[in-house]
Write an enzyme that holds these catalytic residues in place. Sequence first.
Site, mmCIF file in Angstrom:
data_model
loop_
_atom_site.group_PDB
_atom_site.id
_atom_site.type_symbol
_atom_site.label_atom_id
_atom_site.label_comp_id
_atom_site.label_asym_id
_atom_site.label_seq_id
_atom_site.Cartn_x
_atom_site.Cartn_y
_atom_site.Cartn_z
ATOM 1 N N GLU A 124 10.998 -20.600 23.543
ATOM 2 C CA GLU A 124 11.731 -19.888 23.395
ATOM 3 C C GLU A 124 12.103 -19.299 25.065
ATOM 4 O O GLU A 124 13.292 -19.450 25.322
ATOM 5 C CB GLU A 124 11.792 -18.927 22.814
ATOM 6 N N SER A 180 -18.423 17.011 -24.396
ATOM 7 C CA SER A 180 -19.968 17.198 -23.818
ATOM 8 C C SER A 180 -20.139 17.488 -22.982
ATOM 9 O O SER A 180 -21.491 17.568 -22.374
ATOM 10 C CB SER A 180 -20.716 16.435 -24.661
#
Length: 749
Positions: A173, A448
Site C-alpha cells: 500500500e 409451589s
Amino acid sequence: MRFLWVTLAKLAAVFVAVLGFYLIYLDSSLTKRFASERYEASAIVYARPLQLAPQQPLRPQQLLQELQQLRYRESATLAQSGSYRTQGRSIEVHRRPFDFADGPAMAQKVRVQFARNGVIEHLQSMPDGRALNRFQIDPLVLGQVTAENGEDRLIVGLERLPSLLIETLLLVEDRDFYHHAGVSLSSIGRAALANLAAMDTVQGGSTLTQQLVKNLYLSREQTLLRKANEALMALIIDFRFSKDEILETYFNEIYFGQDGGRAIHGVGLASRFYFGKQVEELSPAEMAMLVAIVKGPSYYNPYRYSERVRERRDMILQLMFAQQLINQRTYLAALEEPLVSSRQERQGRTWAPHYLAQVKHELSQLQVPEDWNEQGLRVFTYFDPMAQQAVENSIAEQLPRLSESKELQVAAVIANHQQASLSAIVGDRDRQQLGFNRATGAMRQVGSLIKPTIYGLALAQPGSYNLASIVQDTPITLEAVDGQVWQPENYDGEFVGAIMLYDALAQSRNVPAVKLALEVGIDTIVTKLRQGGIDTPIPSVPALALGSVELSPLQMTELYGVWAHYGRYRPYTTIAALTNHDGLRLYEHQPSAGREVFDPLSTALVNYGLRGVVNEGTGKRLAELFGLDAMAGKSGTTNDYRDSWFVAYDAQRLMTVWLGRDDNKPIQLTGATGALPVLANTFSQLGVQPLDVALPAPLQYQAFHPQTGIPIPDGCREQRTFPAFPVNVAEDMNCAGEIEEKSWWEKIF
C-alpha cells in the site's frame, strides 16, 4: 499584458490567502478530531476464562470441547500458541497470550493430567515439569456491544502487531510511508508501473495517510476537489502526528467487511472474525489475505469470491517472497493454506443473545466512563460456554419429546451461587432467536416454588414448629372480602389428614402450606419475598401460599439463591470486570455477604426439606441420577398445568427451568414431567458437586414419633429422624412417646 499579470497576481494572492486561512482552519479542527475522535471502539464481551486446578471436577472431553470452541488446533509439536495435543489421560495445551482482567499472561505450555474419576489430577508447566496450582485458558469472545454507528473494532496497539504484517501492508500500500510527508508523487508513479507489469492493481497510488483521511473524514466521490482536500488533510496529519500514531490508527480503522448488520473495522477484530485468532498468531498466508482485503472488502470477500481473493493473496505472497520478507519454504507452504476457516454456526455472532442482552442491561447500570468508546471496553463476564451448551442441548433434545407443539416455550437460568453470578441464560426454544427474553422478562405464576418461604417462616419459630411438627392436610374454606369462596385442593385431589411438616414440604401438599401461611401471616410472607429481592407486585392474599405471584425465572433464581447461600440474598450478575483496551481496570465485581433473609439454622432446616424433595418427592429423578442428598430442589406447577417449573442446586450451581406457552394456554406438564427432565439432562452433562450436608451447631439429628411428632429415644424401631434443636428426652419415655411408670425396684436399679 501588464493588467493581466497584475490581475493574475492579485488572484494568486487571494488564492494563497484563502488557502492559508483554510489550512489554519483544517489544522485546528483536524488536529483536535484526529487526537480525540479517531474512531469509536466497541465493547468486547468475553466469557469466563476456564480455570484449571488440581482436584477440579473436569472431564477430558469438556476441556477438548472448550479448546475447539476457542478454535485451538490439534498439533503434534505444539510449536505455535493456540494448539493442543492428547497424550493418554493428559492433554497438553499451548495457551495463547492474553490480557486477562487481572493482568496479561504470556503464551505458555501446560500438561493437564486427568484422574479416572473425572477430576484434574495435577497440572505441570512444560517443558520443565513444574507443578502448577492454577492455570487459566484465554476466554471465548461472546460478542460485541457496538457503537451507535454500527462499526465494530477491537483496538490493537502497534507494539502487538507482527512486524511481518506491518511490512507487508507497507509493501503493498505505501512503501515510502516513513519517508514522505503524507503525499508521495513517487508512490503514485511506482504504483502505476507495478500495476502495469502485473496487469492488475497490486499497489495503490494513495499513501496510507490519504487512505486514512478518506476513511475517517471524506466521502467516496471521485473528484479533483475531494482529492485535493484529501492531500491537504494528509499533509496536516503527517505534520502533526508521528508515523507510528498514523499507522496504528490505520490498522484500527481500516474496513474489512460486513458481518450482517455490523461493520468489521480494524485488523484486531478482522483477525478474530476470519481466523478466530489474535493478531499475534496470524500466519504469513493469513496476513497476506487480510492485506488483500484492504483493497476492496466487498470485491475481495473470501466467503463469496474465494478464487478472486486467492489470486490476490498469492500475488501478495509472491511480493513478500520477492522482497525477502519470507523464505521459499514459507512461501510454498503459505500457497497451500486455505483462505479462511470454514464458516461456523456461531462465527462472528453472539454465542448466547439472551445472555448478551442481560450483559448490555447491566452495563447500562454501571458507572463507566462516558468516553469509553474512545479507548474501547473489555467486558469480562461469568458466561460458561459448557453450561450454555449443555442447557441448549437439553432443550433441543427434551422439548420435542415433551410436546409436539411448537408453541411450547422455555426459559432457563444457570447461576453460580457461590459467586452470585450468572453462568448461562436461555430465553427462547430457538437459542439464536432475538427479541423477547423469557428468562428475564416472562412474568409467570410460580406455583409451589413459593412454599419454602412459608416453611422457612414457620421453622424460624423453633418453639412452635420443627420438621416433625404435625400439620393438618384437611379441607379448608376461605372467604374473601368480596364474598368469593376459595377451597384449596391438593394436586392429587386427596386429603391425608395429619402429616409431618417435612412430608408436607417434600410431597408439596397444598393445603398444609395454605394453613401454615395463614399461621405465619400473609403480610409476613410478602415482607420476606421483598427481602429476597422481589421488587415486582406481590398480591397479599391467601392464594399467595400456592404461588399466585408472577415472577421471572431470573427472580426465582435469586430467590432460591437465598436457600443455596446460607439464607442470605445477593443480586446475581453477568459482569465480572471491566477494563479498557489498554488493560486499565475500570470495575470489578466483588460478591458481598448479602443481607440476611433467614437465619442459618432455619435455612439448614428448609434445605433438609428441599433435599427431601429430591430424595423422595417430586424431584426423585435427580436422586436416581446423582445419589441421595447430592442436590436440593423444588418443583412448581400452576393451575390447569399452564406453567411447569423446577429449581435445583448442588454445591456450586443453581438452575431454574420454566416451560409454558406465551398465550398462557395449558401445556399438560407438571414441574416433574416438564421442567425437571430439561434440568436433569443439563446436570447430567455438567456433572454434580454434592451438597455439604453437615448441620450447623446447635442443630443435631433427633428421633421423632412418626405419628405424633413427639421426640423419642434413639434406636426405636419406628421413628423418623430429622435435624432439630437439641431436645432432652425423658429417661423414662418409651418409643410410643409415653412416660412409663417404673416400679420401686426399677427406680433403684
